[in-house]
Scaffold this motif. Structure first.
Motif, PDB file in Angstrom:
ATOM      1  N   GLN A   1      -1.758  -5.897 -25.528  1.00  0.00           N
ATOM      2  CA  GLN A   1      -2.613  -4.114 -24.545  1.00  0.00           C
ATOM      3  C   GLN A   1      -3.342  -4.340 -24.178  1.00  0.00           C
ATOM      4  O   GLN A   1      -4.669  -4.135 -24.844  1.00  0.00           O
ATOM      5  N   ILE A   2      -3.814  -5.981 -23.028  1.00  0.00           N
ATOM      6  CA  ILE A   2      -5.126  -5.958 -23.038  1.00  0.00           C
ATOM      7  C   ILE A   2      -5.880  -4.648 -22.109  1.00  0.00           C
ATOM      8  O   ILE A   2      -5.335  -3.749 -21.284  1.00  0.00           O
ATOM      9  N   VAL A   3      -6.588  -3.967 -22.435  1.00  0.00           N
ATOM     10  CA  VAL A   3      -7.979  -2.869 -21.529  1.00  0.00           C
ATOM     11  C   VAL A   3      -8.665  -3.360 -20.372  1.00  0.00           C
ATOM     12  O   VAL A   3      -8.675  -2.466 -19.481  1.00  0.00           O
ATOM     13  N   HIS A   4      -9.717  -4.681 -21.319  1.00  0.00           N
ATOM     14  CA  HIS A   4     -10.493  -5.166 -19.975  1.00  0.00           C
ATOM     15  C   HIS A   4     -10.231  -6.271 -20.601  1.00  0.00           C
ATOM     16  O   HIS A   4     -10.311  -7.484 -21.368  1.00  0.00           O
ATOM     17  N   PHE A   5     -11.680  -7.424 -19.108  1.00  0.00           N
ATOM     18  CA  PHE A   5     -12.068  -8.741 -19.800  1.00  0.00           C
ATOM     19  C   PHE A   5     -12.619  -8.507 -18.808  1.00  0.00           C
ATOM     20  O   PHE A   5     -12.652  -8.141 -17.663  1.00  0.00           O
ATOM     21  N   SER A   6     -13.517  -9.510 -19.621  1.00  0.00           N
ATOM     22  CA  SER A   6     -15.101 -10.183 -18.121  1.00  0.00           C
ATOM     23  C   SER A   6     -15.177 -11.488 -17.755  1.00  0.00           C
ATOM     24  O   SER A   6     -14.929 -12.467 -18.609  1.00  0.00           O
ATOM     25  N   LEU A   7     -15.964 -11.104 -16.598  1.00  0.00           N
ATOM     26  CA  LEU A   7     -15.762 -13.153 -16.418  1.00  0.00           C
ATOM     27  C   LEU A   7     -17.589 -12.771 -16.116  1.00  0.00           C
ATOM     28  O   LEU A   7     -17.913 -12.047 -15.822  1.00  0.00           O
ATOM     29  N   ASP A   8     -18.434 -14.086 -16.247  1.00  0.00           N
ATOM     30  CA  ASP A   8     -19.290 -14.166 -15.910  1.00  0.00           C
ATOM     31  C   ASP A   8     -19.796 -15.915 -16.484  1.00  0.00           C
ATOM     32  O   ASP A   8     -19.416 -16.909 -17.446  1.00  0.00           O
ATOM     33  N   GLY A   9     -20.332 -16.010 -15.725  1.00  0.00           N
ATOM     34  CA  GLY A   9     -21.246 -17.979 -15.692  1.00  0.00           C
ATOM     35  C   GLY A   9     -20.268 -18.655 -14.705  1.00  0.00           C
ATOM     36  O   GLY A   9     -19.002 -18.546 -14.655  1.00  0.00           O
TER      37      GLY A   9
ATOM     38  N   ARG B   1     -11.706 -13.175 -23.509  1.00  0.00           N
ATOM     39  CA  ARG B   1     -10.437 -14.544 -23.924  1.00  0.00           C
ATOM     40  C   ARG B   1      -9.628 -15.282 -24.926  1.00  0.00           C
ATOM     41  O   ARG B   1      -8.195 -15.295 -24.383  1.00  0.00           O
ATOM     42  N   ASP B   2     -10.073 -13.901 -25.986  1.00  0.00           N
ATOM     43  CA  ASP B   2      -8.918 -14.041 -27.117  1.00  0.00           C
ATOM     44  C   ASP B   2      -7.658 -13.739 -26.912  1.00  0.00           C
ATOM     45  O   ASP B   2      -6.660 -14.170 -26.767  1.00  0.00           O
ATOM     46  N   ALA B   3      -7.745 -12.968 -26.148  1.00  0.00           N
ATOM     47  CA  ALA B   3      -5.886 -11.815 -25.968  1.00  0.00           C
ATOM     48  C   ALA B   3      -5.441 -12.533 -24.833  1.00  0.00           C
ATOM     49  O   ALA B   3      -4.369 -13.058 -25.311  1.00  0.00           O
TER      50      ALA B   3
END
Length: 167
Positions: A62-70, A87-89
């Motif tokens: 149930q991944i709610v969100h993830f972010s990308l940066d760099g 990342r871990d999920a």
């Protein structure tokens, strides 16, 4: 025919990333920006069996969100947009998908690192140019809307979606 499993995020501000991909990623017009969950593999396993495996594997997440940066730059010409939060999920999802019938296709020579490939430069001059293009650029994106697709990679490199999944 090769098959793979991809996470396709929907971005608010995709124009800049697509402009970089258009210049430096040979897959730009073949497949949208994505995070590869299962790398391309060849098999005679029927699609419906793989679909059942994917559905069974994904029901635990149930991944709610993830972010990308760099960005990460590699000597072989690849440039990655890095997953930070979530990342871990995604690593766990990768591990779960590579269990059971897909276990024989797991790459053991590299550690899974969730990312979006934005460039695959064929020459060091291109890699230098993309570093210049991205210099002083900070693109932080939070993804809350995405789908997971099971695809076949056609002989011309195009992606043919077999099934799309939502978490």
């Amino acid at each position: 025919m090769k098959k793979s499993i991809l996470l396709i995020p929907k971005f608010k501000n995709i124009e800049f990333i697509e402009s970089i991909r258009k210049k430096y990623d040979p897959l730009y017009n073949k497949v949208p920006p994505h995070i590869t969950l299962v790398f391309p593999f060849e098999t005679n396993i029927e699609n419906n069996i793989i679909i059942k495996h994917i559905e069974s594997s994904l029901k635990h997440f149930q991944i709610v969100h993830f972010s990308l940066d760099g960005f990460s730059y590699f000597k072989n010409g690849y440039v990655f947009w890095n997953v930070i939060e979530g990342r871990d999920a995604l690593v766990k999802m990768n591990k779960q998908l590579y269990s059971g019938i897909l276990a024989p296709f797991k790459r053991t020579t590299i550690q899974y690192n969730p990312h979006i490939t934005i460039a695959n430069c064929s020459a060091s001059t291109q890699l230098h140019q993309i570093k210049n293009d991205l210099e002083n650029t900070s693109i932080y994106e939070i993804c809350t809307d995405f789908s997971i697709i099971f695809e076949e990679i056609q002989s011309n490199g195009d992606s043919k979606v077999i099934k799309s999944f939502k978490l």
